[in-house]
Design an enzyme around this catalytic site. Structure first.
Site, short mmCIF file in Angstrom:
data_model
loop_
_atom_site.label_atom_id
_atom_site.label_comp_id
_atom_site.label_asym_id
_atom_site.label_seq_id
_atom_site.Cartn_x
_atom_site.Cartn_y
_atom_site.Cartn_z
N HIS A 83 0.83 -1.19 0.00
CA HIS A 83 0.00 0.00 0.00
C HIS A 83 0.87 1.25 0.00
O HIS A 83 1.78 1.35 0.82
CB HIS A 83 -0.87 -0.03 1.26
CG HIS A 83 -2.04 0.87 1.16
ND1 HIS A 83 -1.91 2.23 1.17
CD2 HIS A 83 -3.34 0.59 1.01
CE1 HIS A 83 -3.11 2.75 1.05
NE2 HIS A 83 -4.00 1.79 0.94
N TYR A 212 -8.04 10.28 4.50
CA TYR A 212 -8.03 11.20 5.64
C TYR A 212 -8.97 12.35 5.29
O TYR A 212 -8.67 13.13 4.39
CB TYR A 212 -6.63 11.76 5.88
CG TYR A 212 -5.60 10.75 6.35
CD1 TYR A 212 -5.76 10.09 7.56
CD2 TYR A 212 -4.47 10.48 5.59
CE1 TYR A 212 -4.80 9.17 8.00
CE2 TYR A 212 -3.51 9.58 6.03
CZ TYR A 212 -3.68 8.92 7.23
OH TYR A 212 -2.74 8.02 7.67
N PRO A 304 -2.70 6.42 17.38
CA PRO A 304 -2.60 5.61 16.15
C PRO A 304 -2.68 6.42 14.85
O PRO A 304 -2.74 5.83 13.78
CB PRO A 304 -3.77 4.64 16.28
CG PRO A 304 -4.73 5.26 17.19
CD PRO A 304 -3.97 6.20 18.09
N LYS A 308 2.36 3.81 14.07
CA LYS A 308 3.75 3.54 14.43
C LYS A 308 3.92 2.48 15.52
O LYS A 308 4.99 1.88 15.65
CB LYS A 308 4.42 4.83 14.95
CG LYS A 308 4.52 5.95 13.93
CD LYS A 308 5.54 5.64 12.87
CE LYS A 308 5.66 6.73 11.84
NZ LYS A 308 6.02 6.25 10.53
N TYR A 401 6.36 8.84 7.09
CA TYR A 401 5.12 8.05 7.16
C TYR A 401 5.42 6.56 7.13
O TYR A 401 4.82 5.77 7.86
CB TYR A 401 4.23 8.45 5.98
CG TYR A 401 2.80 8.00 6.05
CD1 TYR A 401 1.99 8.26 7.16
CD2 TYR A 401 2.21 7.34 4.97
CE1 TYR A 401 0.67 7.87 7.20
CE2 TYR A 401 0.88 6.94 4.99
CZ TYR A 401 0.12 7.21 6.11
OH TYR A 401 -1.20 6.82 6.14
#
Ligand code: RFL
Length: 404
Positions: A83, A212, A304, A308, A401
């Site tokens: 992804h 998002y 979250p 990570k 990221y």
């Protein structure tokens, strides 16, 4: 504990006692056992509970490298998916960030945490690893000496005292390791001031990206898990119970915040799970207290928002395993001495990016700017504009990221 109870206490021992069978404890247990170190994992929950607890899904390339290195990534390669795109939706439209094509071209692997935990547990048992389920660690004692011990309670209430050379606290934020820290251990704590409703929906992903959605009514998020199950997040009013809204109302709200009318419908389905959690974070410093070492969520809790926590847990477990093996096979304690500093550098980097990400997705409440002010909302818009327009900003985002 009374004298009569004390006399019923069974005694057991292992060179390393590992608390908790999450990603951190299992990776640590596997690496120690494979190196011939006598260890045991003590787990409060049942095997079924451990193998079905749905949490993380996004694994970083470094995590996959670690799992590959130790032959633990077969299931992930067989059933996980790569992804590398996220999509931001705002009042100005949407933009996609192909982070997997930026920087060094690193992508996430999407593989549900419960599947990873099942793979790790199966491997650990196959190689003959010792584990006790339904066994709650109550306290770590004498960690400042060379013979620490862990007191536990079995389901029938029977107490046991495990003596060890080292204890690894991989038992999460509410575990016994944290409760047993000396008074001079520092806990840095921060509350991002935001609460999320986490939802696991029995429905395929609605977009081929992490979604998002930034909206005046609050954040909404979409993350693939498997072809049949999708995770959604909804910014939620703190204190309102997770079951306060019926399913229909939640889907309607997700539609509004994700701007489904403009960008395409969300596939609806039954919610398999819903849970509410505050976006808080903390770091314990140092991560070593005598013979007790912390790893994973026990060492540091991350909100979250940037995925990570499980990645750090695996990284810290590998570092701690190497240090313990050196100490026990070579008598070299250098790795153990450096463990805390080495891991804290990764942890603070991850905390910094997670904090940045949290502020990208939510405007902090305008406490002191006066009525009608939207100072933080304007900052958030500016941050998004920069991310949309600046290639350098996008490269920085991609590196952080997917990196740990
Ligand atoms: P775990 O997985 O919490 O395992 C700890 C284990 O210890 C046991 N335990 C005890 N055992 C004995 N005695 C006691 N007194 C005990 N107390 C507790 C527990 O039963 C449990 O089995 O910790 P670990 O190994 O440190 O792993 C940490 C990760 O689980 C966590 O950081 C991640 O799930 C965070 N996270 C994510 N991380 C990612 O890297 N990528 C993601 O995509 C991602 N998504 C998420 C997440 C966390 C979420 N939650 C929990 C809010 C999504 C969500 C919704």
């Amino acid at each position: 504990m009374t004298e009569s109870q004390n006399s019923r206490t069974s005694r057991e021992s292992a060179d390393v006692v590992v608390l908790g069978a999450g990603p951190a404890g299992l990776v640590l247990g596997i690496l120690l056992h494979a190196a011939g170190i006598d260890c045991v994992i003590l787990e409060r929950a049942s095997r079924t509970h451990v193998q079905t607890r749905a949490r993380a899904g996004f694994l970083a390339p470094n995590t996959v490298r670690i799992l590959d290195r130790h032959g633990l990534a077969d299931g992930l390669h067989r059933h996980g998916r790569r992804h590398g795109t996220c999509e931001f939706r705002t009042e100005e439209g949407r933009f996609r960030l192909d982070y997997g094509a930026l920087g060094q071209g690193a992508q996430h692997h999407v593989y549900p945490q419960q599947n990873l935990v099942t793979d790790l547990l199966t491997h650990y048992l196959d190689i003959g690893g010792r584990i006790r389920f339904d066994t709650e660690a109550l306290a770590v004692r004498d960690a400042d000496g060379t013979r620490p011990s862990v007191t536990t309670r079995a389901p029938d209430g029977r107490p046991t005292r495990w003596t060890a050379r080292y204890v690894a606290g991989c038992d999460g934020r509410h575990g016994a390791a944290r409760r047993s820290l000396p008074p001079d251990a520092v806990r840095h704590h921060h509350d991002h001031g935001v609460t999320w409703l986490g939802l696991l929906a029995e429905t395929p992903p609605s977009l081929d990206a992490v979604g998002y959605a930034i909206h005046d009514r609050g954040f909404a998020g979409h993350m693939a898990r498997t072809p049949e199950v999708t995770r959604y997040y909804l910014q939620w009013q703190r204190g309102v119970p997770a079951d306060a809204w019926p399913e229909q109302r939640i889907w309607d709200e997700l539609d509004v915040r994700m701007r489904a009318a403009d960008h395409g419908p969300l596939h609806r389905g039954a919610f398999l799970e819903r849970g509410m959690f505050d976006l808080t974070c903390d770091v314990i410093e140092p991560l070593r207290h005598g013979s007790l070492f912390l790893a994973g969520d026990a060492a540091s809790l991350l909100a979250p928002a940037a995925a990570k926590g499980a990645n750090l847990a695996v990284l810290e477990a590998e570092i701690l395993a190497g240090a313990l093996i050196d100490a026990m096979t070579l008598g070299d304690e250098g790795g153990l001495d450096g463990y805390s500093d080495q891991c804290l550098a990764y942890i603070w980097r991850a905390q910094e990016f997670t904090g940045w990400m949290t502020r990208l997705l939510h405007a902090a409440p305008d406490r002191d700017e006066g009525a009608g002010s939207s100072f933080h909302a304007a900052l958030r818009r500016s941050r998004l504009t920069s991310l949309r327009a600046s290639r350098i900003h996008q490269e920085w985002f991609a590196e952080n990221y997917v990196g740990v």
